[in-house]
Write a protein that holds these residues in place. Structure first.
Motif, mmCIF file in Angstrom:
data_model
loop_
_atom_site.group_PDB
_atom_site.id
_atom_site.type_symbol
_atom_site.label_atom_id
_atom_site.label_comp_id
_atom_site.label_asym_id
_atom_site.label_seq_id
_atom_site.Cartn_x
_atom_site.Cartn_y
_atom_site.Cartn_z
ATOM 1 N N ILE A 60 0.856 -1.023 -0.037
ATOM 2 C CA ILE A 60 -0.338 -0.113 -0.201
ATOM 3 C C ILE A 60 0.883 1.325 -0.356
ATOM 4 C CG2 ILE A 60 -1.724 1.239 1.048
ATOM 5 C CD1 ILE A 60 -2.546 -1.654 0.297
ATOM 6 N N THR A 61 0.885 2.073 -1.330
ATOM 7 C CA THR A 61 2.210 2.856 -1.266
ATOM 8 C C THR A 61 0.724 4.538 -0.899
ATOM 9 O OG1 THR A 61 1.449 3.583 -3.344
ATOM 10 C CG2 THR A 61 2.765 1.873 -3.243
ATOM 11 N N ALA A 62 -0.377 4.692 -0.654
ATOM 12 C CA ALA A 62 -0.998 5.720 -0.125
ATOM 13 C C ALA A 62 -1.893 5.437 0.351
ATOM 14 C CB ALA A 62 -1.428 6.628 -1.762
ATOM 15 N N CYS A 63 -2.603 5.885 2.032
ATOM 16 C CA CYS A 63 -4.053 5.738 2.408
ATOM 17 C C CYS A 63 -4.502 6.922 2.020
ATOM 18 C CB CYS A 63 -4.132 4.852 3.276
ATOM 19 S SG CYS A 63 -3.656 4.066 3.797
ATOM 20 N N THR A 64 -6.237 7.084 1.704
ATOM 21 C CA THR A 64 -7.193 7.900 2.263
ATOM 22 C C THR A 64 -7.309 7.591 3.672
ATOM 23 O OG1 THR A 64 -8.844 7.093 1.702
ATOM 24 C CG2 THR A 64 -7.901 7.793 -0.300
ATOM 25 N N VAL A 65 -7.503 9.060 5.023
ATOM 26 C CA VAL A 65 -7.993 9.083 5.292
ATOM 27 C C VAL A 65 -9.542 10.499 6.161
ATOM 28 C CG1 VAL A 65 -7.189 9.731 8.162
ATOM 29 C CG2 VAL A 65 -5.018 8.751 6.465
ATOM 30 N N ALA A 66 -10.169 9.511 6.836
ATOM 31 C CA ALA A 66 -11.014 10.207 6.598
ATOM 32 C C ALA A 66 -12.317 9.670 7.855
ATOM 33 C CB ALA A 66 -11.718 10.478 5.499
ATOM 34 N N ARG A 67 -13.212 10.756 8.617
ATOM 35 C CA ARG A 67 -13.890 10.110 9.028
ATOM 36 C C ARG A 67 -15.486 9.407 8.658
ATOM 37 N NH1 ARG A 67 -16.353 14.633 9.809
ATOM 38 N NH2 ARG A 67 -18.406 14.044 8.622
ATOM 39 N N ASP A 68 -15.066 9.136 7.875
ATOM 40 C CA ASP A 68 -16.456 8.559 6.619
ATOM 41 C C ASP A 68 -15.951 8.850 5.501
ATOM 42 O OD1 ASP A 68 -17.910 6.907 5.728
ATOM 43 O OD2 ASP A 68 -19.975 7.781 6.518
ATOM 44 N N ASP A 127 2.758 3.042 12.955
ATOM 45 C CA ASP A 127 3.548 2.500 14.609
ATOM 46 C C ASP A 127 3.966 1.340 13.402
ATOM 47 O OD1 ASP A 127 3.811 5.293 15.416
ATOM 48 O OD2 ASP A 127 1.832 4.094 16.918
ATOM 49 N N GLN A 128 3.132 0.331 12.271
ATOM 50 C CA GLN A 128 4.344 -0.655 12.563
ATOM 51 C C GLN A 128 4.154 -0.973 10.805
ATOM 52 O OE1 GLN A 128 0.187 -3.031 11.106
ATOM 53 N NE2 GLN A 128 -0.942 -2.207 12.643
ATOM 54 N N PRO A 129 5.303 -1.629 10.462
ATOM 55 C CA PRO A 129 5.781 -2.397 9.606
ATOM 56 C C PRO A 129 5.733 -1.784 8.263
ATOM 57 C CG PRO A 129 6.084 -3.457 11.139
ATOM 58 C CD PRO A 129 5.499 -2.948 11.470
ATOM 59 N N ASP A 130 4.270 -2.527 8.394
ATOM 60 C CA ASP A 130 3.655 -2.322 6.708
ATOM 61 C C ASP A 130 3.734 -0.096 6.416
ATOM 62 O OD1 ASP A 130 3.627 -4.409 5.868
ATOM 63 O OD2 ASP A 130 1.703 -4.995 6.976
ATOM 64 N N ALA A 131 4.127 0.586 6.920
ATOM 65 C CA ALA A 131 3.557 1.719 6.981
ATOM 66 C C ALA A 131 4.880 1.839 5.921
ATOM 67 C CB ALA A 131 3.085 2.267 8.036
ATOM 68 N N LYS A 132 5.769 2.143 6.058
ATOM 69 C CA LYS A 132 6.887 2.296 5.571
ATOM 70 C C LYS A 132 6.932 1.806 4.170
ATOM 71 C CE LYS A 132 9.876 -2.091 4.165
ATOM 72 N NZ LYS A 132 7.888 -3.164 5.085
ATOM 73 N N ASP A 133 5.490 1.410 3.092
ATOM 74 C CA ASP A 133 5.997 1.475 2.229
ATOM 75 C C ASP A 133 5.204 2.614 1.372
ATOM 76 O OD1 ASP A 133 7.799 -0.260 1.617
ATOM 77 O OD2 ASP A 133 5.699 -2.018 2.209
ATOM 78 N N LEU A 134 4.052 3.731 2.944
ATOM 79 C CA LEU A 134 3.844 4.581 2.685
ATOM 80 C C LEU A 134 4.477 5.800 1.761
ATOM 81 C CD1 LEU A 134 1.403 5.577 5.358
ATOM 82 C CD2 LEU A 134 0.549 4.309 2.704
ATOM 83 N N GLU A 135 4.207 6.135 0.998
ATOM 84 C CA GLU A 135 4.503 7.744 0.052
ATOM 85 C C GLU A 135 3.130 8.193 0.388
ATOM 86 O OE1 GLU A 135 4.802 9.330 -4.774
ATOM 87 O OE2 GLU A 135 3.539 7.818 -4.161
ATOM 88 N N PHE A 136 2.378 8.279 0.284
ATOM 89 C CA PHE A 136 2.222 9.622 1.485
ATOM 90 C C PHE A 136 0.504 8.905 1.713
ATOM 91 C CE2 PHE A 136 0.027 9.682 -3.950
ATOM 92 C CZ PHE A 136 -0.851 10.089 -3.031
#
Length: 435
Positions: free
Chosen positions: A31-39, A71-80
């Motif tokens: 996973i290289t990007a995530c959307t973050v929202a209340r809903d 805080d998890q190791p998988d987050a290292k792949d996140l670009e934004f």
């Protein structure tokens, strides 16, 4: 088998299989990007554009889940991450700010998607480190352009020498001991709506309203033809202003400061030139350099804009945290506000930055006037969030004497309202500095 939900991310099965007490990591697509929202379902257009840009490498999380995921190791792949907020999220600004700080600490870029967010809340999140901002609903290609911008390598900071510029003459936006001032332009959408009076008194109140917090304030008159700040503060117009504006490429911190005039040892003022100059005398890059110089040397930069729209209006709008649009309760203001909104939307400019201020607003007991103001706001689809009362003859008298209202009519209702606004801006700035 024990399932630990952290958030719904397509292509990732969030469970830990326990075999003989040993945790086995699940297989997961990166996973290289995530959307973050209340809903996130409230931002369906964002989902469509993000999927078009990233395909299967996209995930979505809630605010609390995002904090845990980083805080998890998988987050290292996140670009934004793309944080989507609306007016219902304003009571969670602290949590969202912490999420931005967590992402930046992990070297993850942040794009802020804002829907009907107040200018002050938007400014707060941008100052906490969001790399880019896109209004919602998303203008065409706006998300794509924002992603392209954050993917550009960050420029190396320019070393600042004694003169204030690097060897290549480029100004640095940050330097040891430098500032990141708040840019507050004021734009009168019709003649005589009180934009210069508002700019002068806002600058003065920012510098004096709080005895425990005295920021540095710069007041800039960009009405190059008929600017009146020098008259309202009884300051001379200097030829050095024209000399600086005509040679911005070689202007450094020291030259900029020498062009300013102090007023009562509280604020520093850049007056309009002594002669009437064409508004296209300065190019957009010149204005960007001028505002950058002011931003780096002062905590607050109040700019009195010309009524006309010029090439560099876009520059000031883009650099501002809040862009005040001054109107009155009349037809010309309503028509000009509508034309302004159309012009900005046609160019995909951030029109949502404009905070409309109604000058000479109806009194509390004027129900008919308040009803007219409400209908005006509804017809234009804007929020007249700032109501400035009529200060009467005392306002023109203060301007003629070259003094702020605080010195000539301290109990004037207009002055009191401007003081409240200044105090709210000071409280926000002090809270951010403390954080």
């Amino acid at each position: 088998m024990v399932a630990l939900p952290v958030g719904h991310i397509p292509g990732v099965i969030w469970e830990i299989k326990m075999t003989s007490g040993v945790a086995v990591q699940p297989e997961a697509s990166a996973i290289t990007a995530c959307t973050v929202a209340r809903d996130v379902q409230n931002f369906d257009l964002l989902i469509e554009d993000m999927e078009a840009e990233l395909g299967e490498s996209l995930g979505d999380l809630g605010f609390d889940d995002a904090t845990a995921y980083l805080d998890q190791p998988d987050a290292k792949d996140l670009e934004f991450i793309a944080i989507a907020v609306d007016d219902q999220d304003e009571d969670r600004m602290t949590d969202i700010g912490e999420l931005i700080a967590r992402a930046k600490a992990s070297k993850i870029r942040v794009i802020l998607i804002a829907d009907d967010l107040s200018p002050i809340a938007l400014h707060q999140l941008l100052k906490l480190g969001a790399d880019d901002f896109v209004p919602y609903p998303l203008p065409e290609n706006a998300l794509h352009d924002a992603i392209e911008r954050i993917r550009q390598p960050e420029p190396e900071p320019v070393v600042i020498y004694e003169g204030g510029a690097g060897e290549d003459g480029v100004l640095s936006r940050s330097k040891p001991g430098g500032k990141e001032g708040v840019i507050l332009p004021i734009h009168g959408l019709a003649g005589g709506v009180g934009s210069t009076t508002f700019a002068v008194n806002l600058a003065w109140e920012l510098a004096t309203a709080d005895k425990n917090f005295t920021p540095s304030v710069c007041l800039i008159d960009l009405d190059l033809q008929f600017g009146s700040i020098s008259t309202y503060l009884d300051l001379p117009r200097r030829d050095t202003v024209y000399e600086m504006l005509s040679d911005m490429e070689n202007t450094d911190d020291e030259a900029f400061k020498q062009t300013l005039l102090p007023f009562n040892e509280k604020i520093h003022v850049l007056t309009s030139p002594s002669d009437i100059l064409p508004l296209d005398l300065v190019a957009p890059e010149d204005i960007e350099r001028l505002v950058t110089l002011a931003q780096r040397n002062f905590d607050f930069v109040v700019i009195d804009m010309p009524t006309s729209l010029v090439q560099w209006t876009e520059v000031v709008l883009g650099m501002s945290q809040v862009y005040f649009g001054m109107v009155e309760l009349d037809l010309r203001s309503a028509q000009n506000a509508l034309r302004m909104i159309r012009a900005l939307k046609a160019e995909d400019l951030p029109h949502e930055k404009i905070r409309y201020a109604l000058n000479r607003a109806p009194k509390f007991t004027d129900m008919s006037g308040k009803s007219r103001a409400k209908r005006m706001a509804e017809s234009l689809d804007i929020d007249l969030g700032l109501h400035l009362p009529d200060g009467g003859k005392y306002v023109s008298e203060a301007c003629d004497h070259g003094l702020p209202l605080a010195d000539t009519a301290a109990k004037n209702p207009l002055r009191k309202e401007i003081t409240k606004l200044a105090q709210s801006l000071l409280d926000l700035e002090r809270a951010e500095e403390t954080a």
